[in-house]
Scaffold this active site. Structure first.
Site, PDB file in Angstrom:
ATOM      1  N   TYR A  95      -1.723  -0.640  11.009  1.00  0.00           N
ATOM      2  CA  TYR A  95      -1.869  -1.098   9.621  1.00  0.00           C
ATOM      3  C   TYR A  95      -0.639  -0.677   8.818  1.00  0.00           C
ATOM      4  CZ  TYR A  95      -3.843  -1.498   4.888  1.00  0.00           C
ATOM      5  OH  TYR A  95      -4.053  -1.811   3.558  1.00  0.00           O
ATOM      6  N   SER A 127       0.854  -1.182   0.000  1.00  0.00           N
ATOM      7  CA  SER A 127       0.000   0.000   0.000  1.00  0.00           C
ATOM      8  C   SER A 127       0.892   1.234   0.000  1.00  0.00           C
ATOM      9  CB  SER A 127      -0.844  -0.027   1.280  1.00  0.00           C
ATOM     10  OG  SER A 127      -1.511   1.192   1.452  1.00  0.00           O
TER      11      SER A 127
END
Ligand code: NAP
Length: 265
Positions: A145, A132
């Site tokens: 995360y 990501s």
């Protein structure tokens, strides 16, 4: 025809990638935790659905080992299964953080280890990780995360060197916010600090709802699978390359100031 193993195909990016690759003629084994959630994947040519939890190694079940034994070699593995845990660190519970790290990091390591011996033996293979932009730069409300995605970046950079002599390549797909249910399912809705913190949670949720279409990510993964491109990093949108490249020069100062301002409003 190239054989592809994909984890986490019940929804979102994994589902779309599985359907697209099968349509393009790849032999796809799409894995899901709960087969009853995979009805949309049934009945397609070049597409088999198998049950696999990337945490099955914890229970000594080895779902992925069983699949590799059943199907033999895989040319490409796409480590897509992942969860989100969004919120202020002080609100997050330790068992939730453990599940996040287990799924997003340990689950990926387990998946790679399941296919690796065969790829090394055949001296070829592609390993694609759903990282990501959160793995390249930290953002508020996503600390744990982001930490798991930063870990994937280190894992892939190291493995790309370790496995190059065996003809195995690593590819990090790094999208920003994409329109899926990921954030909605994994975000805290309330904070013990209430007020301004909850407004920030709501704003972050809106960012995800207005995220980029899945097909941009799918298209990039398709090109990697087809061998049309072979880099380690694929930020999406590609323009983010410049931001990441400039990070040491600008982002750490300017970008940090922008997010600080966002938090203070
Ligand atoms: N959406 C974004 O903005 C975005 C941005 C960058 C990167 N990513 C990454 O893209 C990947 C896919 O996410 P998505 O956005 O498509 O979200 P999603 O629709 O929630 O998909 C996540 C998938 O992972 C599966 N999964 C979760 N835990 C699992 C486990 N223990 N074993 C096997 N499968 C498991 C889920 O299965 P169940 O249905 O069984 O829960 C689901 O199929 C993730 O790695 C995510 O971090 C997403």
């Amino acid at each position: 025809m190239k054989k592809v193993l994909i984890t986490g195909c019940s929804s979102g990016i994994g589902k779309e990638v599985a359907l697209t690759l099968a349509q393009e003629g790849f032999e796809v084994v799409a894995t899901v935790r709960h087969p009853e959630k995979a009805k949309d994947l049934a009945g397609h040519t070049h597409l088999c659905v198998e049950k696999a939890d990337v945490l099955s190694y914890i229970e000594k079940e080895d779902d992925l080992g069983r699949i590799v034994k059943q199907y033999g070699s895989f040319d490409i593995v796409i480590c897509n299964a992942g969860v989100m845990l969004g919120g202020f660190l002080e609100d997050l519970k330790m068992d939730e953080i453990q599940r996040l790290v287990d799924t997003n990091l340990m689950g990926v390591i387990y998946t790679i280890k399941a296919v690796l011996p065969d790829m090394i033996e055949r001296q070829s293979g592609k390993i694609i990780l759903l990282s990501s932009l959160a793995g390249r730069r930290g953002t508020p409300l996503m600390s744990c995360y982001d930490a798991t995605k930063f870990a994937l970046e280190g894992l892939a950079e190291s493995l790309s060197l370790e496995l190059a002599p065996y003809g195995i390549t690593l590819h990090l797909v790094e999208p920003g916010c994409v329109q899926t249910d990921l954030y909605r399912q994994g975000a805290m809705k309330q904070s013990r600090r209430q007020g301004v913190y909850e407004q920030k949670l709501e704003k972050m949720s809106q960012k995800f709802q207005s995220g980029r279409p899945r097909k941009e990510v799918t298209f990039q993964i398709l090109k990697i699978c087809q061998g049309k491109t072979s880099r380690l990093h694929y930020p999406i949108p590609a323009l983010k390359h410049f931001q990441i490249w400039l990070k040491p020069l600008i982002f750490s100062k300017l970008g940090h100031l922008v997010w600080k301002k966002w938090m203070n409003h």
